[in-house]
Design a protein around this motif. Structure first.
Motif, PDB file in Angstrom:
ATOM      1  N   PHE A 192       0.992  -1.304   0.020  1.00 15.32           N
ATOM      2  CA  PHE A 192      -0.122   0.022  -0.118  1.00 15.32           C
ATOM      3  C   PHE A 192       0.973   1.244   0.130  1.00 15.32           C
ATOM      4  CE2 PHE A 192      -3.271  -2.745   2.486  1.00 15.32           C
ATOM      5  CZ  PHE A 192      -3.846  -2.991   1.273  1.00 15.32           C
ATOM      6  N   VAL A 193       1.982   1.318   0.640  1.00 17.43           N
ATOM      7  CA  VAL A 193       2.934   2.348   0.968  1.00 17.43           C
ATOM      8  C   VAL A 193       3.703   2.668  -0.416  1.00 17.43           C
ATOM      9  CG1 VAL A 193       4.881   3.433   1.977  1.00 17.43           C
ATOM     10  CG2 VAL A 193       3.036   2.074   3.383  1.00 17.43           C
ATOM     11  N   LEU A 194       4.317   1.779  -0.874  1.00 14.58           N
ATOM     12  CA  LEU A 194       5.017   1.612  -1.929  1.00 14.58           C
ATOM     13  C   LEU A 194       4.469   2.198  -3.272  1.00 14.58           C
ATOM     14  CD1 LEU A 194       7.500  -1.293  -1.557  1.00 14.58           C
ATOM     15  CD2 LEU A 194       7.881   1.203  -1.120  1.00 14.58           C
ATOM     16  N   THR A 195       3.277   1.817  -3.421  1.00 15.98           N
ATOM     17  CA  THR A 195       2.432   2.315  -4.421  1.00 15.98           C
ATOM     18  C   THR A 195       1.627   3.714  -4.442  1.00 15.98           C
ATOM     19  OG1 THR A 195       0.261   0.832  -4.056  1.00 15.98           O
ATOM     20  CG2 THR A 195       1.980  -0.083  -5.355  1.00 15.98           C
ATOM     21  N   GLY A 196       1.412   3.782  -3.184  1.00  8.69           N
ATOM     22  CA  GLY A 196       1.066   5.356  -2.668  1.00  8.69           C
ATOM     23  C   GLY A 196      -0.638   5.121  -2.961  1.00  8.69           C
ATOM     24  N   ARG A 197      -1.137   3.894  -2.861  1.00  9.56           N
ATOM     25  CA  ARG A 197      -2.487   3.805  -3.281  1.00  9.56           C
ATOM     26  C   ARG A 197      -3.599   4.025  -2.185  1.00  9.56           C
ATOM     27  NH1 ARG A 197      -3.685   1.616  -8.304  1.00  9.56           N
ATOM     28  NH2 ARG A 197      -2.070   1.335  -9.481  1.00  9.56           N
ATOM     29  N   ALA A 214      20.277  -1.806   6.882  1.00  5.34           N
ATOM     30  CA  ALA A 214      19.535  -0.663   7.533  1.00  5.34           C
ATOM     31  C   ALA A 214      18.004  -0.776   7.592  1.00  5.34           C
ATOM     32  CB  ALA A 214      19.609   0.634   6.678  1.00  5.34           C
ATOM     33  N   GLY A 215      17.290   0.112   8.177  1.00  3.70           N
ATOM     34  CA  GLY A 215      16.015   0.055   8.281  1.00  3.70           C
ATOM     35  C   GLY A 215      15.247   1.413   7.950  1.00  3.70           C
ATOM     36  N   VAL A 216      14.060   1.349   7.474  1.00  3.17           N
ATOM     37  CA  VAL A 216      13.513   2.550   7.018  1.00  3.17           C
ATOM     38  C   VAL A 216      11.905   2.421   7.577  1.00  3.17           C
ATOM     39  CG1 VAL A 216      15.099   3.338   5.145  1.00  3.17           C
ATOM     40  CG2 VAL A 216      12.897   1.903   5.019  1.00  3.17           C
ATOM     41  N   SER A 217      11.614   3.724   7.981  1.00  2.00           N
ATOM     42  CA  SER A 217       9.946   3.780   8.095  1.00  2.00           C
ATOM     43  C   SER A 217       9.381   4.498   7.110  1.00  2.00           C
ATOM     44  CB  SER A 217       9.949   4.379   9.469  1.00  2.00           C
ATOM     45  OG  SER A 217       8.410   4.776   9.602  1.00  2.00           O
ATOM     46  N   MET A 218       8.224   4.092   6.535  1.00  2.00           N
ATOM     47  CA  MET A 218       7.762   4.897   5.420  1.00  2.00           C
ATOM     48  C   MET A 218       6.319   5.073   5.758  1.00  2.00           C
ATOM     49  SD  MET A 218       9.502   2.508   2.366  1.00  2.00           S
ATOM     50  CE  MET A 218       9.026   3.812   0.878  1.00  2.00           C
ATOM     51  N   ARG A 219       5.733   6.053   5.067  1.00  2.00           N
ATOM     52  CA  ARG A 219       4.315   6.511   5.221  1.00  2.00           C
ATOM     53  C   ARG A 219       3.845   7.294   3.957  1.00  2.00           C
ATOM     54  NH1 ARG A 219       1.400  11.520   8.313  1.00  2.00           N
ATOM     55  NH2 ARG A 219      -0.748  11.155   7.774  1.00  2.00           N
ATOM     56  N   SER A 220       2.693   6.506   3.284  1.00  2.00           N
ATOM     57  CA  SER A 220       2.059   7.261   2.169  1.00  2.00           C
ATOM     58  C   SER A 220       0.822   7.975   2.336  1.00  2.00           C
ATOM     59  CB  SER A 220       1.818   5.929   1.171  1.00  2.00           C
ATOM     60  OG  SER A 220       0.685   5.236   1.718  1.00  2.00           O
TER      61      SER A 220
END
Length: 494
Positions: free
Chosen positions: A232-237, A249-255
């Motif tokens: 859901f996040v990577l597509t921005g839908r 590494a580690g990353v936090s993502m929000r769309s």
């Protein structure tokens, strides 16, 4: 300063449904302020008439416009027409000319906050044009995204209702990194911090023009567990949050999907490198586990000592020596109980009520004679540091033992433990404890101070910067009162 809930309930006539929508907006409008490089102020119709500011947020990406908080202020006569127009026409209304005061030039816009087709408030955006950086690709992308979000506010599409609730631990902000996607999920812009975060995951190519979902999927290890919300996040839908944990590494993502008239036109992806945060969390978890293991082993060792004392007492021919060893066994067991509680906790504090109950119950069971002895606790000890808990457990155990053995053993009765807490003028927590019984009362000579139990109690009370008194109860029995000054709890214990 009054909270948003207080201002809405006391100064406006908004329904709970509309008030909840404003709470959701304020919970997420830092994003709009940061992308806008400007202050945001939320205005509502006041119950007494006019407009009142109910919330205010400043940007973390640029200089503020208002040094003083605007909450509680009424809109001046020059601003009221724009607020009225934005509310009536449900569209963005910009001041025709920036406001100049000699030191700054401020552009102001009024954005209606719409819910279910009704304008329930107005949000104003204030940008200091003097301190604005020369517009580059980053600034232009941020401002375009901010304008898109403001239009969504004006159509009731932001805040987004599908956003998952729950803790926002390590949730990224605009300053951490921004990626702009088009409607197909293709990267059209990535800030320098966002590029660095993606490179930390292992991708070293060009981001612009590529599919973010494909780029990230290619670098995820096959054996690495993947959050089900990552797609859901990577597509921005969908408005969603997710994390990616790699060995490197580690990353936090929000769309945040961007829409116009209900149609998705792209998305903003906020991304934060949380490698160092997770490393520190793992260190803390390891440290906490080590501390709990130490308390567990100390508890086991103390219980072993208590068992050895019990075995030795059984072999002693002298009754006085056996009694002394049993007392020592009970005291060691009391200390072990505190370490048992610490071994299952997450910090160096103890909820003392359970410790006190177990200690008193153990004393009553051991000293119970032919006559029944009961006990009650009135009030609560609360949470305290381990150092205070160990000393206090010994004090309570000794005093209850004294009441059961000398006051109630022959006649039976009730031991009452009554703790209360207060705060003195210096902010120090004071614990006041009264332990009373309805037994035979004090001896004619009063309480002796040469006994080991009395010496232990007085010494421990002094260590806690307190004092203790014994007095005769009414109509019979004994009342012991003591107070102790408790150490301040760590912030994590509140």
């Amino acid at each position: 300063m009054a909270t948003l809930s207080e201002v809405l309930s006391q100064r406006t006539r908004l329904t709970p449904q509309f008030a909840d929508w404003l709470h959701q907006l304020v919970a997420d409008w830092q994003l709009v302020a940061d992308l806008s490089f400007g202050d945001l102020v939320l205005w509502c119709r006041a119950a007494e008439g006019g407009w009142i500011a109910v919330a205010h947020v400043r940007p973390t990406t640029g200089q503020m416009v208002f040094f003083e908080d605007q909450v509680g202020r009424h809109a001046d006569a020059g601003r009221v027409p724009r607020l009225d127009q934005a509310e009536a026409e449900r569209r963005l209304v910009r001041r025709q000319h920036p406001e100049h005061d000699g030191q700054r030039s401020v552009r102001e816009e009024a954005i209606p906050v719409v819910r279910d087709g009704q304008a329930i408030a107005v949000m104003t955006r204030h940008t200091n044009l003097v301190t604005m950086r020369t517009p580059g690709r980053l600034e232009l992308t941020y401002l375009a995204a901010a304008d898109a979000l403001c239009r969504m506010v004006a159509t009731g599409e932001f805040p987004q209702r599908a956003t998952p609730s729950g803790a926002r631990r390590s949730s990224p902000r605009v300053g951490d990194g921004v990626i702009r996607l088009d409607a197909d999920g293709i990267v059209v812009y990535a800030s320098p911090n966002a590029i660095s975060a993606i490179h930390r995951l292992g991708y070293v190519g060009e981001l612009i023009g590529g599919s973010l979902a494909q780029l990230v999927t290619d670098v995820i290890s096959a054996h690495q567990p993947v959050d089900e919300g990552l797609a859901f996040v990577l597509t921005g839908r969908q408005p969603w949050r997710s994390e990616i944990e790699q060995e490197s590494a580690g990353v936090s993502m929000r769309s945040i999907p961007l829409t116009e008239s209900g149609h998705r036109v792209g998305a903003i992806i906020l991304i934060r490198d949380i490698s160092e945060v997770r490393r520190r969390e793992r260190e803390l978890m390891t440290k906490d586990a080590t501390i709990r293991e130490i308390h567990h082993r100390v508890k086991n060792n103390l219980q072993s000592v208590a068992a050895l004392l019990r075995l030795q007492a059984r072999r002693m021919p002298d009754e006085q020596a056996r009694a002394a060893l049993r007392e020592a066994e009970r005291r060691v067991g009391t200390i072990a109980m505190v370490h048992e509680m610490l071994s299952v906790g997450l910090d160096e504090t103890v909820e003392f009520d359970s410790v006190a109950d177990k200690a008193v119950r153990a004393v009553i069971d051991v000293t119970r004679g032919d006559q029944p002895i009961r006990w009650v606790r009135e009030g609560g000890f609360g949470r305290m540091r381990a150092e205070d808990a160990t000393a206090l457990a010994m004090i309570v155990s000794e005093l209850v033992t004294n009441a059961a053995e000398h006051g109630l053993h022959a006649v039976g009765g009730t031991v009452t433990v009554s703790p209360t807490r207060s705060v003195d003028a210096n902010g120090t927590e004071i614990l006041n404890v009264t332990i009373s019984d309805d037994g035979v009362g004090l001896p004619p000579t009063g309480v002796g101070t040469r006994g080991l139990g009395s010496q232990i109690v007085q010494s421990l009370v002094q260590d806690l910067n307190g004092a203790i008194t014994w007095e005769a109860g009414e109509p019979r029995g004994t009342v012991v009162r003591f107070h102790a000054r408790l150490r301040r709890l760590p912030p994590s214990a509140y």
